[in-house]
Design an enzyme around this catalytic site. Structure first.
Site, short mmCIF file in Angstrom:
data_model
loop_
_atom_site.label_atom_id
_atom_site.label_comp_id
_atom_site.label_asym_id
_atom_site.label_seq_id
_atom_site.Cartn_x
_atom_site.Cartn_y
_atom_site.Cartn_z
N SER A 92 0.86 -1.19 0.00
CA SER A 92 0.00 0.00 0.00
C SER A 92 0.89 1.23 0.00
CB SER A 92 -0.86 0.05 1.25
OG SER A 92 -1.37 -1.18 1.55
N LYS A 128 -3.43 9.32 -8.78
CA LYS A 128 -3.80 8.10 -8.08
C LYS A 128 -5.20 7.70 -8.54
CE LYS A 128 -3.60 5.88 -3.62
NZ LYS A 128 -4.92 5.29 -3.45
N ARG A 149 -5.63 -7.82 -5.89
CA ARG A 149 -4.70 -7.60 -4.81
C ARG A 149 -4.90 -8.59 -3.66
NH1 ARG A 149 -2.49 -3.29 -2.49
NH2 ARG A 149 -2.26 -3.53 -0.27
N GLU A 184 -4.09 -0.22 -12.32
CA GLU A 184 -5.40 0.03 -11.75
C GLU A 184 -6.49 -0.20 -12.80
OE1 GLU A 184 -4.64 0.63 -8.75
OE2 GLU A 184 -6.45 1.41 -7.79
N LYS A 300 6.77 9.14 -6.68
CA LYS A 300 7.71 8.03 -6.57
C LYS A 300 9.10 8.51 -6.91
CE LYS A 300 4.16 5.13 -8.56
NZ LYS A 300 3.71 4.34 -9.73
N CYS A 429 -15.21 3.51 33.07
CA CYS A 429 -15.43 2.80 31.82
C CYS A 429 -16.93 2.61 31.60
CB CYS A 429 -14.73 1.44 31.87
SG CYS A 429 -15.14 0.38 30.48
N CYS A 447 -9.58 2.53 30.53
CA CYS A 447 -10.23 1.67 31.51
C CYS A 447 -9.13 0.84 32.17
CB CYS A 447 -11.22 0.76 30.80
SG CYS A 447 -11.72 -0.67 31.76
#
Ligand code: IVH
Length: 704
Positions: A92, A128, A149, A184, A300, A429, A447
């Site tokens: 990613s 993108k 993917r 893509e 990049k 809590c 908590c």
């Protein structure tokens, strides 16, 4: 009831039967294609019905509607796609939202490479694309497979579907022997609108956005459906290649262009940050006039040798970042503030809102971060939003940027209703009523009940089965919740005893709502498949505070075997002594992480849970990095300055080659790389008889 032979049916009987069967098949097809979650027909049943309907149609062709669902080819629902393991993991990208994030990205790269601010550094800037990623494998110039993917390591085999996409070359002359191209798949906005129109007319599912439409169209068991949809493809990278495609991204992309791929026209090589930001603004200004959705730019490093040096982190490369376009905002009213209790006991305020459309998505929840954020303060106690706090009934501005959780960015205090009260952040809590405390200097109130708190137990279980932890197919949040509510699963080890419980108990899994024989046996198989697990996944899955995936990998590398790790942690609980010293000497493990580990192992119930889960598993050490490197498996300490390579790069290189980097010298150290200015560490190494080398020798070892 036995069905009569198709041969003996009268036309009237056939008509009546088809009237029942066809809608069923249609519905099952639709359900499958719509949400991958077919419920109305079991696999065998679907097959049987479809076969019978087809036989009836064959005998009475006049009864067969033109668009009969029996004609859709493809496997029965549920069977799904075959799996393809990616030769090189699909990663990613880190996100940048503001200019400042991009500056930090550039600065980080320069620090890593040892480049000053004046040194030129080229970036490739690309839109993108808001679609879904696809990996195309070419072998000897022909498209051999296409995979989605998936989880990054294993995807779905959509080869037949990909072959229907015009932008994807099926044969490439003069391609390297093995070449995996990534890019893509998308649907243009017009095609998306058209598709939804015809879906609506046909009474079929409409898609929420072009991205979902593209995904739904590609992932079709019936390839003819994919073919009928208009999908496009832009390449943006590659995985395994038997031969370099070029020395830079732009040359490689040119090569892909020669191969017949369509390269996105709005890509640009930029010589510095200013050029990048200018290109960002240029493309953003044409965003609405583009034929397809984009949600930001990807930057990049252009030079592929530098990319390689920079390398990758667990989930994303160091050499790229995505710079999201500015978020969409909308105003709405805050209806309630609820407190959620997380895995580590953190109390998080969540805004429940009057539903509002923000850039095409209806939002009704948003994060309020923490106590101070609600009170109008930042982490340092300074006012934000002009110091205006957030109250139930307020008009608030929602901010939704890309894939981030929506948040509240502004409050209109002029529209505050009379009598709206300052939000009183609970000091106990809300789930278990134990004290919730907020240590000095900490933004978060927690908590204190630990595993005495139902919410924490449940969140821990959810984490245990989450994607990068045990990732058990068929055991998601919903199922975990169900098992937890019924008391079938109280701790991770119970998951692995589910089948036994099911076999021996009065109540079986199939008796429960939502489970059938098939789904139950699939679940048990998926659980059995996970009995064998690599150590780092287990360490991460435990959900120990501050122990994320990277730390889990470091611990697993360092201790090698699960039993060594447990013994070491048990000996470190006092937070002193040699086991403790060793723990904090591990690169990237400081006091905070070490304390958290020690406290976990010191806690009786935690220790019991860890023991129980380990007892039912087969725990593999992390695979040795396939490396013939002379430093694989060695423990290395860097000290003094380095001249040819920066410290971050040296550490990254060592870890890539399978070495462990430590921050202090002990008898367990194998090599000390000492540069100018190395003092006590070098001395200690020499006293212990540890090998001490200079930077030049180090460079020789890592092959520079
Ligand atoms: S480069 C190492 N370039 O965004 C990952 N990705 O958030 C390199 N994406 O999984 C990815 N347009 O599917 C790259 N021009 C582009 C892209 C792009 C869209 C997707 C891609 C990736 C995801 C990461």
């Amino acid at each position: 009831m036995r069905e009569s032979e198709v041969d003996s049916l009268t036309e009237q009987e056939a008509k009546t039967e088809l009237k029942q069967l066809l809608p069923l098949i249609e519905e099952a097809n639709r359900e499958y294609h719509a949400d991958d979650d077919p419920k109305i027909l079991e696999d065998g049943e679907y097959d049987r019905i479809k076969k019978r309907a087809a036989a009836i149609e064959k005998r009475f062709p006049q009864l067969r509607p033109d668009d009969s669902p029996t004609s859709s080819i493809g496997s029965p629902p549920k069977e799904g796609f075959a799996k393809i393991a990616h030769a090189v993991k699909l990663l990613s990208l880190e996100n940048a939202f503001e200019q400042n994030d991009v500056e930090k990205f550039d600065a980080g790269i320069r620090r890593f490479l040892g480049y000053g601010t004046e040194k030129a550094l080229e970036y490739m800037s690309e839109p993108k694309i808001d679609g879904l990623s696809l990996a195309l494998r070419y072998e000897n110039g022909s498209l051999a497979s296409a995979a989605t993917r998936g989880d990054g390591s294993v995807g779905e085999d959509v080869t037949a579907n990909a072959k229907t996409i015009r932008d994807i070359p099926k044969v490439i002359e003069s391609a390297p022997e093995v070449m995996e191209i990534r890019g893509e798949v998308y649907m243009s906005r017009n095609d998306f609108l058209e598709l939804n129109e015809s879906q609506k007319e046909a009474g079929s599912k409409v898609f929420a956005n072009p991205r979902n439409a593209a995904a739904g169209s590609l992932r079709q068991l019936d390839v003819s459906i994919t073919r009928s949809r208009k999908l496009g493809f832009f390449p943006h990278g590659w995985g395994e290649v038997s031969e370099r495609l070029g020395a830079t991204v732009d040359v490689a992309m040119q090569r892909l262009d020669d191969f017949g791929f369509k390269i996105n026209p709005n890509t640009k090589v930029c010589g510095d940050l200013n050029e990048l930001l200018e290109h960002y603004r240029d493309v953003e200004s044409m965003r609405s006039s583009l034929a397809y959705d984009i949600d930001g730019m990807v930057y990049k490093i252009n030079d592929l040798v530098l990319q390689e040096r920079l390398g990758v982190r667990t989930h994303s490369p160091r050499w790229a970042i995505s710079h999201k376009f500015s978020a969409e905002t909308a105003w709405t009213q805050l209806e309630a503030i609820e407190i959620q209790v997380g895995r580590t006991g953190a109390l998080s305020p969540v805004a429940r809102l009057k539903p509002v459309n923000v850039g095409g998505v209806v939002v009704s929840n948003a994060t309020l971060h923490n106590e101070d954020y609600v009170a109008g303060l930042d982490a340092n106690g300074n006012p934000i939003r002009g110091g205006v706090d957030i109250r139930v009934g307020d008009w608030v501005e929602l901010y939704r940027g890309g894939d981030v959780i929506p948040k509240i960015s502004a409050v209109d205090s002029n529209r505050r209703p009379d009598g709206a009260k300052r939000f009183n952040f609970p000091k106990t809590c809300p789930v278990c009523q134990s004290k919730a405390i907020r240590p000095e200097g900490d933004a978060v109130r927690r908590c204190t009940a630990g595993l005495g708190c139902r919410a924490q137990v449940f969140e821990r279980l959810k984490h245990f089965v989450s994607r990068n932890a045990f990732d058990i197919e068929g055991l998601g949040d919903k199922q975990v919740e169900q098992f937890f509510e019924d008391g079938w699963i109280r701790e991770p080890a119970d998951i692995f005893n589910l089948e036994e419980k099911h076999l021996s108990g009065d109540e079986t899994l199939e008796d429960r709502e939502g489970w059938g024989e098939k789904s139950a046996s699939n679940l048990f198989q998926a659980i059995r498949d996970r009995k064998r697990i690599t150590m780092n996944r287990l360490v991460f899955a435990l959900g120990i505070r501050h122990v994320g995936e990277t730390v889990a990998v470091r611990l697993s590398r360092h201790y090698g075997e699960w039993s060594n790790f447990v013994t070491a942690m048990d000996s470190a609980v006092e937070q002193e002594g040699s086991a403790w010293d060793e723990l904090i000497s591990i690169e990237g493990i400081g006091n905070t992480i070490a304390e958290s580990l020690a406290m976990t192992f010191a806690n009786e119930r935690e220790r019991e849970i860890i023991g129980n889960i380990a007892a039912v598993l087969e725990i593999d050490p992390m695979p040795e990095i396939a490396s013939k490197s002379p430093i694989a498996g060695k423990t290395i300490v860097f000290t003094g300055t380095m001249e040819e390579m920066t410290r971050p790069e040296a550490k990254a290189r060592a870890e890539e080659a399978g070495a462990k980097v430590s921050s202090s010298v002990s008898s367990k150290t194998d090599i000390v790389v000492a540069g100018p200015g190395s003092g006590s560490k070098e001395k200690k190494a020499r006293a212990l008889g540890v090998q001490v080398i200079r930077e030049s020798e180090w460079l020789g070892m890592v092959g520079n």
